[in-house]
Design a protein around this motif. Structure first.
Motif, PDB file in Angstrom:
ATOM      1  N   ALA A 197       0.462  -1.221   0.361  1.00 40.28           N
ATOM      2  CA  ALA A 197       0.284   0.199  -0.033  1.00 40.28           C
ATOM      3  C   ALA A 197       0.696   1.019   0.394  1.00 40.28           C
ATOM      4  N   LEU A 198       2.013   1.060   0.560  1.00 42.87           N
ATOM      5  CA  LEU A 198       2.746   2.265   1.144  1.00 42.87           C
ATOM      6  C   LEU A 198       3.807   2.518  -0.162  1.00 42.87           C
ATOM      7  N   THR A 199       4.374   1.278  -1.276  1.00 45.27           N
ATOM      8  CA  THR A 199       4.509   1.660  -2.168  1.00 45.27           C
ATOM      9  C   THR A 199       3.248   2.546  -3.854  1.00 45.27           C
ATOM     10  N   VAL A 200       2.492   2.057  -3.797  1.00 38.87           N
ATOM     11  CA  VAL A 200       1.667   2.291  -4.401  1.00 38.87           C
ATOM     12  C   VAL A 200       0.934   3.540  -4.469  1.00 38.87           C
ATOM     13  N   TRP A 201       1.072   4.001  -2.710  1.00 39.77           N
ATOM     14  CA  TRP A 201       0.656   5.631  -2.925  1.00 39.77           C
ATOM     15  C   TRP A 201       2.088   6.498  -3.120  1.00 39.77           C
ATOM     16  N   VAL A 202       2.952   5.636  -2.447  1.00 40.85           N
ATOM     17  CA  VAL A 202       4.340   6.961  -2.734  1.00 40.85           C
ATOM     18  C   VAL A 202       4.614   7.074  -4.554  1.00 40.85           C
ATOM     19  N   ARG A 204       1.728   6.952  -6.281  1.00 41.80           N
ATOM     20  CA  ARG A 204       0.771   7.552  -7.178  1.00 41.80           C
ATOM     21  C   ARG A 204       1.578   8.763  -7.287  1.00 41.80           C
ATOM     22  N   THR A 205       1.902   9.468  -5.903  1.00 43.68           N
ATOM     23  CA  THR A 205       2.337  11.037  -5.676  1.00 43.68           C
ATOM     24  C   THR A 205       3.205  10.976  -6.153  1.00 43.68           C
TER      25      THR A 205
END
Length: 136
Positions: free
Chosen positions: A17-22, A24-25
Motif C-alpha cells: 500500500a505504501l509503495t502504491v501510494w508513494v 502515485r504521488t
C-alpha cells in the motif's frame, strides 16, 4: 494462526500500500517537473514518467519481497510490533532514498537543459558587420 504469519501479512499489506501510494504521488507531482525537464514535450514526459513508475515498483516491491523473511520467531504482540516497525521503517527509508535518487538525476538533467537554453542567443543575428580596421 501463528503470529509470524500475521506479521508477514501485515508487512506485505502495508508495504505494498505504501509503495502504491508513494508511486502515485510521485507520478502525479513529477509530471510537471518532467515536462519542464523535457522542454514541454508532454508525450515524452508521460512516457518517462510511466517508465520511472514501473522501475520504482519493480525495485521497491522486489526489495519488499526479499526483506520478507523474519529471522526471529514472533511469539507475542510486542514482538509483532517490533518486527513490523523495523521492517516498515526500512521499507520507508528505501522509498525515501529511491525518491531522492530520482529527484537528483532529474534535477541534473533539468540543469543541463537550462544551461543549453541559456547558450542560445535570444534573437537571431541581424546581419554581418565587417571588422574594424586597426588604427582607424
Amino acid at each position: 494462526m501463528d503470529l509470524t504469519v500475521v506479521a508477514y501479512v501485515i508487512y506485505l499489506l502495508v508495504s505494498v500500500a505504501l509503495t502504491v501510494w508513494v508511486a502515485r504521488t510521485l507520478s502525479r507531482a513529477g509530471k510537471v517537473f518532467l515536462e519542464d525537464v523535457l522542454h514541454g514535450n508532454e508525450k515524452l514526459a508521460d512516457a518517462v514518467n510511466h517508465l520511472l513508475v514501473v522501475g520504482f515498483y519493480l525495485v521497491n516491491l522486489g526489495f519488499v519481497a526479499l526483506y520478507l523473511k523474519n529471522a526471529d520467531r514472533v511469539g507475542n504482540a510486542r514482538e509483532l510490533f517490533e518486527a513490523l516497525s523495523v521492517k516498515l521503517g526500512v521499507v520507508l527509508l528505501v522509498l525515501g532514498v529511491l525518491h531522492l535518487c530520482n529527484v537528483y538525476v532529474l534535477n541534473k538533467i533539468r540543469r543541463r537543459g537550462v544551461m543549453d537554453r541559456e547558450q542560445v542567443p535570444p534573437v537571431r543575428p541581424q546581419g554581418w558587420t565587417a571588422p574594424a580596421r586597426p588604427g582607424a
